[in-house]
Enzyme design. Structure first.
Site, PDB file in Angstrom:
ATOM      1  CE  LYS A  76     -51.672 -26.079  57.702  1.00 52.51           C
ATOM      2  NZ  LYS A  76     -51.818 -27.206  56.758  1.00 52.51           N
ATOM      3  CB  SER A 171     -51.595 -25.705  53.218  1.00 56.50           C
ATOM      4  OG  SER A 171     -52.080 -26.754  54.061  1.00 56.50           O
ATOM      5  CB  SER A 195     -51.132 -29.926  53.484  1.00 54.94           C
ATOM      6  OG  SER A 195     -51.860 -29.381  52.412  1.00 54.94           O
TER       7      SER A 195
END
Length: 318
Positions: A76, A171, A195
């Site tokens: 990420k 996210s 997330s």
């Protein structure tokens, strides 16, 4: 090969059925074919191929570093990566190239993993749909499945096929899409209040948030320092256990990591007969403290013993 589990591919690499370079090229090719998903912000093709070349040499010399050697992974884009732009999906960090790796990234590289690229997210990980970053929304790979397309034809919401897609959750939606689309075998997400687990549920994956302090946060650009945890996204539970085994442990650069010895590697017991599983779901309609008090003082004939110590299973946020 891309649809196999991490452990199966690791065995194939050790047996010479495929080389790390061939595996890396397959994933890179699929990343290009699935570019419309917008899963990646940065694709580190040159870095990954160089890492694959080094992994190949180790396998030829019989010096494999373990189950993650030669395995494509994604990270990420809120984890610092040395020499690779880290943006948090924000124009504020456009052009920022960290001089160091986050501890979890370094641990993956130390095990021989191949870094395919940095994945998309909500800006600074503040969101739950992976639709609010400056690089645009991430599209759920399941939006393009045959089953979903047939279902949508029966009940169309839009005449424009380009706008007819599902969110990945967030996210860490880019990491979830990357794993779900078979462009890598595992990916790092971050988890503050769901997330990693939320996009895992949206994309049909395993999303794991380790207990706070089990995995280092050093190099993870924070959303909420006291709640952020590096998360793991894989296609099966066993793969998540392998990655956790590589990441868990104390870190002198993160004072919140636990210093107790951690038994590694994490091995899951084989369970052939799932009919013998007993799953309990407590229904709580009163305070946790009162709930613990009752459970700790009661004998359960169904479970054959006291439920004392149940409090150790509860998660606490502060």
């Amino acid at each position: 090969m891309l649809g196999r589990t991490l452990r199966e591919v690791s065995a194939a690499l050790k047996q010479g059925q495929i080389t790390p370079t061939e595996l890396c090229q397959k994933c890179l090719s699929l990343i290009k074919k699935t570019k419309f998903l917008n899963a990646y912000i940065t694709v580190s093709e040159e870095v990954a191929l160089k890492q694959a070349e080094e992994s190949e040499k180790r396998y030829k010399n019989g010096q494999s570093l373990g189950d993650l050697d030669g395995i494509p992974v994604a990270v990420k884009d809120n984890f610092s990566t040395s020499g690779i732009e880290t943006t948090c999906a924000s124009n504020m960090l456009k052009g920022y190239i960290p001089p160091y790796n986050a501890t979890v990234v370094q641990k993956l590289l130390d095990q021989g993993a191949l870094l395919m690229g940095k994945t998309n997210l909500d800006e600074f990980a503040m969101g739950s749909g992976s639709t609010d970053g400056v690089f645009g929304p991430v599209k759920n790979p399941w939006s393009y499945s045959k089953q979903y397309r047939e279902k949508r034809k029966q009940n169309p919401h839009s005449k424009n096929e380009d706008s007819d897609w599902l969110i990945t959750g967030g996210s860490s939606g880019g990491s979830a899409a990357a794993v779900s689309a078979f462009t890598c075998y595992a990916a790092l997400g971050s988890d503050t209040g769901g997330s990693t687990r939320n996009p895992a549920a949206h994309c049909g994956l395993v999303g794991f948030k380790p207990s706070y302090g089990l995995v280092s946060r050093h190099g993870l650009i924070p959303l909420v320092n006291s709640m952020d945890v590096p998360g793991i996204l894989t296609r099966c539970v066993d793969d998540a256990a392998i990655v956790l085994g590589a990441l868990a442990g104390p870190d002198p650069k993160d004072s919140t990591t636990v210093h107790d010895p951690i038994n590694k590697p994490f091995m899951l017991p084989s369970l052939a007969d799932v009919s013998k599983l007993c799953i309990g779901i407590p229904k709580v309609t009163f305070s946790f403290h009162y709930f613990i008090e009752i459970l700790s003082s009661r004998e359960s004939t169904d479970l054959g013993g006291s439920l004392g110590g149940f409090e150790s299973l509860l998660c606490h946020f502060y």
